[in-house]
Motif scaffolding. Structure first.
Motif, PDB file in Angstrom:
ATOM      1  N   PHE A   4       0.830  -1.207   0.000  1.00 22.89           N
ATOM      2  CA  PHE A   4       0.000   0.000   0.000  1.00 22.89           C
ATOM      3  C   PHE A   4       0.866   1.260   0.000  1.00 22.89           C
ATOM      4  N   LEU A   5       2.003   1.210   0.673  1.00 20.58           N
ATOM      5  CA  LEU A   5       2.904   2.360   0.689  1.00 20.58           C
ATOM      6  C   LEU A   5       3.485   2.633  -0.697  1.00 20.58           C
ATOM      7  N   VAL A   6       3.821   1.581  -1.420  1.00 24.14           N
ATOM      8  CA  VAL A   6       4.356   1.744  -2.771  1.00 24.14           C
ATOM      9  C   VAL A   6       3.294   2.331  -3.697  1.00 24.14           C
ATOM     10  N   VAL A   7       2.077   1.824  -3.602  1.00 23.54           N
ATOM     11  CA  VAL A   7       0.983   2.348  -4.429  1.00 23.54           C
ATOM     12  C   VAL A   7       0.699   3.804  -4.084  1.00 23.54           C
ATOM     13  N   ALA A   8       0.654   4.117  -2.800  1.00 18.32           N
ATOM     14  CA  ALA A   8       0.402   5.499  -2.375  1.00 18.32           C
ATOM     15  C   ALA A   8       1.523   6.419  -2.831  1.00 18.32           C
ATOM     16  N   TRP A   9       2.763   5.938  -2.783  1.00 18.26           N
ATOM     17  CA  TRP A   9       3.880   6.765  -3.241  1.00 18.26           C
ATOM     18  C   TRP A   9       3.762   7.037  -4.727  1.00 18.26           C
ATOM     19  N   ARG A  10       3.417   6.016  -5.530  1.00 14.87           N
ATOM     20  CA  ARG A  10       3.306   6.224  -6.974  1.00 14.87           C
ATOM     21  C   ARG A  10       2.191   7.229  -7.295  1.00 14.87           C
ATOM     22  N   VAL A  11       1.073   7.093  -6.648  1.00 14.50           N
ATOM     23  CA  VAL A  11      -0.039   8.018  -6.898  1.00 14.50           C
ATOM     24  C   VAL A  11       0.353   9.440  -6.511  1.00 14.50           C
ATOM     25  N   ALA A  12       0.963   9.603  -5.347  1.00 14.86           N
ATOM     26  CA  ALA A  12       1.367  10.939  -4.901  1.00 14.86           C
ATOM     27  C   ALA A  12       2.448  11.511  -5.808  1.00 14.86           C
ATOM     28  N   HIS A  13       3.368  10.669  -6.246  1.00 14.59           N
ATOM     29  CA  HIS A  13       4.438  11.115  -7.133  1.00 14.59           C
ATOM     30  C   HIS A  13       3.872  11.566  -8.482  1.00 14.59           C
ATOM     31  N   LEU A  14       2.965  10.773  -9.052  1.00 17.58           N
ATOM     32  CA  LEU A  14       2.340  11.146 -10.320  1.00 17.58           C
ATOM     33  C   LEU A  14       1.535  12.432 -10.176  1.00 17.58           C
ATOM     34  N   MET A  15       0.817  12.561  -9.073  1.00 20.42           N
ATOM     35  CA  MET A  15       0.023  13.762  -8.848  1.00 20.42           C
ATOM     36  C   MET A  15       0.927  14.993  -8.798  1.00 20.42           C
ATOM     37  N   ARG A  19       1.442  18.161 -11.723  1.00 19.11           N
ATOM     38  CA  ARG A  19       1.242  19.583 -11.412  1.00 19.11           C
ATOM     39  C   ARG A  19       2.483  20.416 -11.676  1.00 19.11           C
ATOM     40  N   THR A  20       3.656  19.873 -11.366  1.00 16.43           N
ATOM     41  CA  THR A  20       4.878  20.663 -11.491  1.00 16.43           C
ATOM     42  C   THR A  20       5.529  20.555 -12.860  1.00 16.43           C
ATOM     43  N   CYS A  21       5.409  19.417 -13.511  1.00 14.06           N
ATOM     44  CA  CYS A  21       6.024  19.188 -14.829  1.00 14.06           C
ATOM     45  C   CYS A  21       4.982  18.603 -15.782  1.00 14.06           C
ATOM     46  N   PRO A  22       3.971  19.365 -16.147  1.00 16.58           N
ATOM     47  CA  PRO A  22       2.859  18.799 -16.926  1.00 16.58           C
ATOM     48  C   PRO A  22       3.226  18.403 -18.347  1.00 16.58           C
ATOM     49  N   ASP A  23       4.328  18.916 -18.870  1.00 17.94           N
ATOM     50  CA  ASP A  23       4.680  18.644 -20.261  1.00 17.94           C
ATOM     51  C   ASP A  23       5.592  17.439 -20.453  1.00 17.94           C
ATOM     52  N   LEU A  24       5.872  16.704 -19.394  1.00 15.72           N
ATOM     53  CA  LEU A  24       6.656  15.475 -19.542  1.00 15.72           C
ATOM     54  C   LEU A  24       5.858  14.456 -20.354  1.00 15.72           C
ATOM     55  N   HIS A  25       6.577  13.604 -21.063  1.00 13.34           N
ATOM     56  CA  HIS A  25       5.900  12.574 -21.852  1.00 13.34           C
ATOM     57  C   HIS A  25       5.338  11.491 -20.932  1.00 13.34           C
ATOM     58  N   ALA A  26       4.145  11.064 -21.208  1.00 11.68           N
ATOM     59  CA  ALA A  26       3.478  10.045 -20.388  1.00 11.68           C
ATOM     60  C   ALA A  26       4.186   8.701 -20.480  1.00 11.68           C
ATOM     61  N   HIS A  27       4.926   8.469 -21.577  1.00 13.17           N
ATOM     62  CA  HIS A  27       5.628   7.194 -21.746  1.00 13.17           C
ATOM     63  C   HIS A  27       6.722   6.995 -20.701  1.00 13.17           C
ATOM     64  N   LEU A  28       7.138   8.058 -20.039  1.00 10.78           N
ATOM     65  CA  LEU A  28       8.152   7.934 -18.999  1.00 10.78           C
ATOM     66  C   LEU A  28       7.604   7.272 -17.737  1.00 10.78           C
ATOM     67  N   PHE A  29       6.291   7.345 -17.531  1.00 11.22           N
ATOM     68  CA  PHE A  29       5.688   6.879 -16.283  1.00 11.22           C
ATOM     69  C   PHE A  29       4.637   5.791 -16.470  1.00 11.22           C
ATOM     70  N   LEU A  52       2.026  14.028 -19.692  1.00 14.61           N
ATOM     71  CA  LEU A  52       1.714  13.437 -18.400  1.00 14.61           C
ATOM     72  C   LEU A  52       0.438  14.016 -17.799  1.00 14.61           C
ATOM     73  N   ASN A  53       0.327  15.331 -17.779  1.00 19.28           N
ATOM     74  CA  ASN A  53      -0.846  15.946 -17.157  1.00 19.28           C
ATOM     75  C   ASN A  53      -2.130  15.608 -17.910  1.00 19.28           C
TER      76      ASN A  53
END
Length: 106
Positions: A4-15, A19-29, A52-53
């Motif tokens: 659950f910690l890993v899943v929560a970290w991924r969700v928080a990291h993606l969120m 917000r901070t780097c919306p123009d990154l390519h989605a294929h990176l994540f 990404l965004n």
């Protein structure tokens, strides 16, 4: 608990990255099957290089985010709920691909 910690970290990291780097390519994540599943489930046409965004907003829409003009950016809960649907769809696509086009009735 660790899962659950890993899943929560991924969700928080993606969120946060959405917000901070919306123009990154989605294929990176995201896996290509996850990207395709998000666009298929929302019935929208994918661009050549999804950002990404943009993908996170689609995923959050699957989780209940309304994406209205004044709604701001999606939160962790809507991204998490949307990711569960995207993961199920992506896994289904992988299994169908591995099946090799077996003509069984569904």
């Amino acid at each position: 608990m660790a899962l659950f910690l890993v899943v929560a970290w991924r969700v928080a990291h993606l969120m946060r990255l959405g917000r901070t780097c919306p123009d990154l390519h989605a294929h990176l994540f995201f896996d290509p099957d996850e990207i395709r599943a998000a666009y298929l489930l929302t019935k929208t046409r994918p661009p050549a290089q999804p950002k990404l965004n943009d993908l996170l907003r689609l995923v959050a829409r699957l989780g209940g985010f309304l994406a209205r003009k004044g709604d701001g950016e999606p939160g962790a809960e809507t991204i998490w709920k949307g990711l569960t649907k995207v993961h199920v769809a992506a896994e289904t696509m992988r299994l169908l691909r591995e099946d090799g086009g077996n003509d069984a009735c569904v």
